[in-house]
Design an enzyme around this catalytic site. Structure first.
Site, mmCIF file in Angstrom:
data_model
loop_
_atom_site.group_PDB
_atom_site.id
_atom_site.type_symbol
_atom_site.label_atom_id
_atom_site.label_comp_id
_atom_site.label_asym_id
_atom_site.label_seq_id
_atom_site.Cartn_x
_atom_site.Cartn_y
_atom_site.Cartn_z
ATOM 1 N N ASP A 1 18.676 20.397 -46.789
ATOM 2 C CA ASP A 1 17.367 21.226 -46.571
ATOM 3 C C ASP A 1 16.679 21.163 -47.994
ATOM 4 O O ASP A 1 17.052 21.352 -49.039
ATOM 5 C CB ASP A 1 18.004 22.858 -46.536
ATOM 6 C CG ASP A 1 16.646 23.795 -46.427
ATOM 7 O OD1 ASP A 1 15.733 23.234 -46.757
ATOM 8 O OD2 ASP A 1 16.952 24.821 -46.069
ATOM 9 N N ILE A 2 15.621 20.553 -47.798
ATOM 10 C CA ILE A 2 14.812 20.161 -48.805
ATOM 11 C C ILE A 2 14.394 21.373 -49.523
ATOM 12 O O ILE A 2 13.923 21.218 -50.921
ATOM 13 C CB ILE A 2 13.474 19.354 -48.343
ATOM 14 C CG1 ILE A 2 13.050 18.468 -49.526
ATOM 15 C CG2 ILE A 2 12.484 20.097 -47.625
ATOM 16 C CD1 ILE A 2 12.169 17.121 -49.060
ATOM 17 N N ASN B 1 0.047 19.538 -42.661
ATOM 18 C CA ASN B 1 -1.059 18.986 -41.934
ATOM 19 C C ASN B 1 -2.037 18.818 -42.668
ATOM 20 O O ASN B 1 -2.302 19.356 -43.761
ATOM 21 C CB ASN B 1 -0.959 19.742 -40.634
ATOM 22 C CG ASN B 1 -1.248 21.298 -40.827
ATOM 23 O OD1 ASN B 1 -2.076 21.861 -41.718
ATOM 24 N ND2 ASN B 1 -0.327 22.089 -40.434
ATOM 25 N N GLY C 1 8.055 23.330 -38.569
ATOM 26 C CA GLY C 1 9.286 22.462 -39.119
ATOM 27 C C GLY C 1 9.475 22.631 -40.502
ATOM 28 O O GLY C 1 9.274 23.717 -41.231
ATOM 29 N N VAL C 2 9.295 21.511 -41.287
ATOM 30 C CA VAL C 2 9.705 21.563 -42.676
ATOM 31 C C VAL C 2 8.480 22.455 -43.690
ATOM 32 O O VAL C 2 8.691 23.016 -44.574
ATOM 33 C CB VAL C 2 9.883 20.123 -43.250
ATOM 34 C CG1 VAL C 2 8.710 19.074 -43.437
ATOM 35 C CG2 VAL C 2 10.737 20.295 -44.665
ATOM 36 N N ASP C 3 7.363 22.165 -43.024
ATOM 37 C CA ASP C 3 6.104 22.972 -43.675
ATOM 38 C C ASP C 3 6.288 24.371 -43.570
ATOM 39 O O ASP C 3 6.350 24.940 -44.750
ATOM 40 C CB ASP C 3 4.925 22.353 -42.914
ATOM 41 C CG ASP C 3 3.619 22.789 -43.699
ATOM 42 O OD1 ASP C 3 3.744 23.266 -44.713
ATOM 43 O OD2 ASP C 3 2.731 22.419 -42.993
ATOM 44 N N THR D 1 8.316 12.643 -38.677
ATOM 45 C CA THR D 1 9.412 12.292 -37.451
ATOM 46 C C THR D 1 9.707 13.575 -36.588
ATOM 47 O O THR D 1 10.834 13.436 -35.715
ATOM 48 C CB THR D 1 10.521 11.612 -38.068
ATOM 49 O OG1 THR D 1 11.282 12.525 -38.681
ATOM 50 C CG2 THR D 1 10.382 10.457 -38.732
ATOM 51 N N GLY D 2 9.163 14.451 -36.951
ATOM 52 C CA GLY D 2 9.462 15.650 -36.123
ATOM 53 C C GLY D 2 8.280 15.973 -35.064
ATOM 54 O O GLY D 2 8.154 15.220 -34.017
ATOM 55 N N TYR E 1 5.017 15.475 -35.099
ATOM 56 C CA TYR E 1 4.255 14.529 -34.980
ATOM 57 C C TYR E 1 4.984 13.110 -34.516
ATOM 58 O O TYR E 1 4.159 12.145 -33.999
ATOM 59 C CB TYR E 1 3.805 13.937 -36.359
ATOM 60 C CG TYR E 1 2.847 14.829 -37.210
ATOM 61 C CD1 TYR E 1 2.475 16.057 -36.471
ATOM 62 C CD2 TYR E 1 2.083 14.586 -38.259
ATOM 63 C CE1 TYR E 1 1.337 16.740 -36.742
ATOM 64 C CE2 TYR E 1 1.045 15.401 -38.921
ATOM 65 C CZ TYR E 1 0.878 16.754 -38.022
ATOM 66 O OH TYR E 1 -0.126 17.497 -38.847
#
Ligand code: ADP
Length: 168
Positions: A8-9, A22, A30-32, A116-117, A119
């Site tokens: 997990d980043i 975005n 997602g990660v955002d 890669t999610g 998008y």
């Protein structure tokens, strides 16, 4: 040096983590979403003052409650079949994130698998672009000493491990 890990980043204690943002920079899924939740509400407050970011570019903020000192918000392309400049835009957002990290004298940076999610960028093609762009950047002298690819899913982890091991 390039590292590949699964994880997990938001948990990475590096000088900067990169967000797959975005163009609004005001948060998303997602990660955002995970980064904004972990950083706390001060992050979106600083992001509002940046007035968005173009696809292929990146902007830096502080990391607030994250273990990372900074967040570099990079905007990858939405996959539209591959003939709409997607590879150049994806390479550009990795390169801009690295340039901004170096301009700020940072030494360690961690990337998620941008685009890669939601998008929809094919994971194998995105891994090729990401690794080539980072390798090319690391050929020049800069402050960056460590680049970590933080893979969330097994498919990306395997793609990155295969490519990094093959090149070492
Ligand atoms: P994009 O809109 O750029 O496609 P996403 O957030 O949908 O961005 O996905 C980008 C990548 O980030 C995907 O591979 C997804 O699995 C991964 N991801 C999601 N959450 C996390 C997390 N907490 N840490 C690292 N990677 C994550």
């Amino acid at each position: 040096m390039i590292r590949v890990i699964q994880g997990d980043i938001t948990k990475q204690a590096v000088d900067a983590i990169v967000n797959a943002a975005n163009t609004s920079l005001l948060g998303g899924g997602g990660v955002d979403g995970a980064i904004h939740r972990a950083a706390g509400p001060d992050l979106v407050f600083e992001c509002r003052m940046l007035h968005g970011c173009k696809t292929g570019d990146a902007k830096i903020t502080k990391g607030y409650r994250l273990p990372a000192e900074h967040v570099i918000h990079a905007v990858g392309p939405v996959w539209r079949g591959g003939s709409h400049g997607e590879p150049n835009l994806l390479a550009s957002c990795y390169r801009r994130a690295l340039e901004i990290a170096a301009e700020n004298n940072l030494t360690s940076i961690a990337f998620p698998n941008i685009s890669t999610g939601i998008y929809g960028y094919p994971k194998d093609k995105a891994a090729d672009v990401a690794i080539a762009t980072v390798n090319q950047f690391l050929e020049q002298p800069s402050t960056i000493q460590e680049v970590t690819f933080v893979c969330f899913d097994m498919e990306n982890l395997t793609l990155y491990q295969d490519r990094i091991h093959a090149s070492q």
